[in-house]
Design a protein around this motif. Sequence first.
Motif, mmCIF file in Angstrom:
data_model
loop_
_atom_site.group_PDB
_atom_site.id
_atom_site.type_symbol
_atom_site.label_atom_id
_atom_site.label_comp_id
_atom_site.label_asym_id
_atom_site.label_seq_id
_atom_site.Cartn_x
_atom_site.Cartn_y
_atom_site.Cartn_z
ATOM 1 N N LYS A 1 -10.087 -10.175 32.287
ATOM 2 C CA LYS A 1 -8.852 -9.407 32.419
ATOM 3 C C LYS A 1 -8.797 -8.725 33.779
ATOM 4 N N SER A 2 -9.959 -8.419 34.343
ATOM 5 C CA SER A 2 -10.028 -7.725 35.626
ATOM 6 C C SER A 2 -9.810 -8.651 36.821
ATOM 7 N N SER A 3 -9.981 -9.962 36.636
ATOM 8 C CA SER A 3 -9.938 -10.861 37.801
ATOM 9 C C SER A 3 -8.864 -11.947 37.754
ATOM 10 N N HIS A 4 -8.152 -12.092 36.650
ATOM 11 C CA HIS A 4 -7.220 -13.214 36.548
ATOM 12 C C HIS A 4 -6.123 -13.156 37.608
ATOM 13 N N GLU A 5 -5.646 -11.974 37.962
ATOM 14 C CA GLU A 5 -4.600 -11.890 38.990
ATOM 15 C C GLU A 5 -5.139 -12.306 40.356
ATOM 16 N N PHE A 6 -6.399 -11.988 40.627
ATOM 17 C CA PHE A 6 -7.056 -12.414 41.861
ATOM 18 C C PHE A 6 -7.053 -13.942 41.956
ATOM 19 N N TYR A 7 -7.470 -14.620 40.894
ATOM 20 C CA TYR A 7 -7.501 -16.088 40.912
ATOM 21 C C TYR A 7 -6.095 -16.671 41.028
ATOM 22 N N HIS A 8 -5.147 -16.039 40.376
ATOM 23 C CA HIS A 8 -3.765 -16.525 40.456
ATOM 24 C C HIS A 8 -3.264 -16.478 41.900
ATOM 25 N N LYS A 9 -3.590 -15.418 42.625
ATOM 26 C CA LYS A 9 -3.207 -15.317 44.044
ATOM 27 C C LYS A 9 -3.832 -16.415 44.891
ATOM 28 N N LEU A 10 -4.972 -16.945 44.429
ATOM 29 C CA LEU A 10 -5.657 -18.016 45.162
ATOM 30 C C LEU A 10 -5.211 -19.410 44.712
ATOM 31 N N TYR B 1 0.029 -19.277 29.169
ATOM 32 C CA TYR B 1 0.714 -18.110 29.709
ATOM 33 C C TYR B 1 1.694 -17.572 28.685
ATOM 34 N N PRO B 2 1.662 -16.292 28.382
ATOM 35 C CA PRO B 2 0.768 -15.306 28.976
ATOM 36 C C PRO B 2 -0.688 -15.599 28.617
ATOM 37 N N PRO B 3 -1.609 -15.139 29.464
ATOM 38 C CA PRO B 3 -3.019 -15.466 29.232
ATOM 39 C C PRO B 3 -3.534 -14.921 27.906
ATOM 40 N N VAL B 4 -4.356 -15.709 27.256
ATOM 41 C CA VAL B 4 -5.020 -15.321 26.018
ATOM 42 C C VAL B 4 -6.499 -15.164 26.343
ATOM 43 N N PHE B 5 -7.049 -13.992 26.077
ATOM 44 C CA PHE B 5 -8.446 -13.701 26.387
ATOM 45 C C PHE B 5 -9.289 -13.879 25.132
ATOM 46 N N GLN B 6 -10.282 -14.743 25.225
ATOM 47 C CA GLN B 6 -11.112 -15.104 24.084
ATOM 48 C C GLN B 6 -11.974 -13.932 23.625
ATOM 49 N N GLU B 7 -12.081 -13.776 22.336
ATOM 50 C CA GLU B 7 -12.922 -12.732 21.761
ATOM 51 C C GLU B 7 -14.392 -12.946 22.124
ATOM 52 N N SER B 8 -14.830 -14.198 22.213
ATOM 53 C CA SER B 8 -16.245 -14.505 22.426
ATOM 54 C C SER B 8 -16.776 -13.993 23.759
ATOM 55 N N ASP B 9 -15.967 -14.094 24.818
ATOM 56 C CA ASP B 9 -16.468 -13.664 26.127
ATOM 57 C C ASP B 9 -15.439 -12.890 26.956
ATOM 58 N N GLY B 10 -14.278 -12.635 26.404
ATOM 59 C CA GLY B 10 -13.269 -11.836 27.091
ATOM 60 C C GLY B 10 -12.551 -12.544 28.212
ATOM 61 N N SER B 11 -12.655 -13.877 28.269
ATOM 62 C CA SER B 11 -12.057 -14.601 29.387
ATOM 63 C C SER B 11 -10.878 -15.467 28.965
ATOM 64 N N THR B 12 -10.095 -15.837 29.960
ATOM 65 C CA THR B 12 -9.045 -16.823 29.807
ATOM 66 C C THR B 12 -9.349 -17.938 30.804
ATOM 67 N N ILE B 13 -8.974 -19.142 30.505
ATOM 68 C CA ILE B 13 -9.261 -20.262 31.395
ATOM 69 C C ILE B 13 -8.106 -20.457 32.379
ATOM 70 N N MET B 14 -8.490 -20.540 33.657
ATOM 71 C CA MET B 14 -7.520 -20.832 34.716
ATOM 72 C C MET B 14 -8.006 -22.087 35.416
ATOM 73 N N PHE B 15 -7.109 -22.741 36.160
ATOM 74 C CA PHE B 15 -7.507 -24.003 36.789
ATOM 75 C C PHE B 15 -6.712 -24.245 38.063
ATOM 76 N N LYS B 16 -7.267 -25.147 38.872
ATOM 77 C CA LYS B 16 -6.603 -25.603 40.085
ATOM 78 C C LYS B 16 -6.905 -27.087 40.244
ATOM 79 N N TYR B 17 -5.854 -27.885 40.454
ATOM 80 C CA TYR B 17 -6.073 -29.293 40.770
ATOM 81 C C TYR B 17 -6.519 -29.389 42.219
ATOM 82 N N THR B 18 -7.483 -30.255 42.469
ATOM 83 C CA THR B 18 -8.022 -30.356 43.823
ATOM 84 C C THR B 18 -7.502 -31.577 44.562
#
Length: 162
Positions: free
Chosen positions: A128-137, A144-161
Amino acid sequence: MNIDELYYRRAEIKNVQIMLNIIHRCMKEVNYKDYEYEQFQKYLVSFTTEWLEDIILTRHYYEVWYNNKIIACGGVSRDSSQEKQSYFTAIFVNPDYRGKGIGRALIKFLEQDEWCLDSNIIEVPSSKSSHEFYHKLGYEYREYPPVFQESDGSTIMFKYTK
């Protein structure tokens, strides 16, 4: 601070406690505000010496040095069952150096890792603290909106290379 003076090298087991200190400081000084107390404690205790040693031994994990000290760390993982896909792992910047472009520089460095260069997609489990940082990159939300998993508090983001 001159970003060009950052030095990246593969992480060494002998520096685990230094990197773990950075990770715990980030959690206690930055991430804590985004999670309920019980959740936060659960996530914090998962960052152990054994956990980080395993990452160093099995992934491309890096130390970021500035003025002869480690100020950040992060890595790239591969899952052999996922062809042409990489994952960022445990990316943390010492809170004393936040807002100076180090996180951005680390991501650019990691995107040039051989595993990322051989991938069609890079995923990052973002807090939750870093998702906006990754979105800017340029990283997109899997949901969307992001869903944060109970197991580790994260949401998955991605970028095609490619």
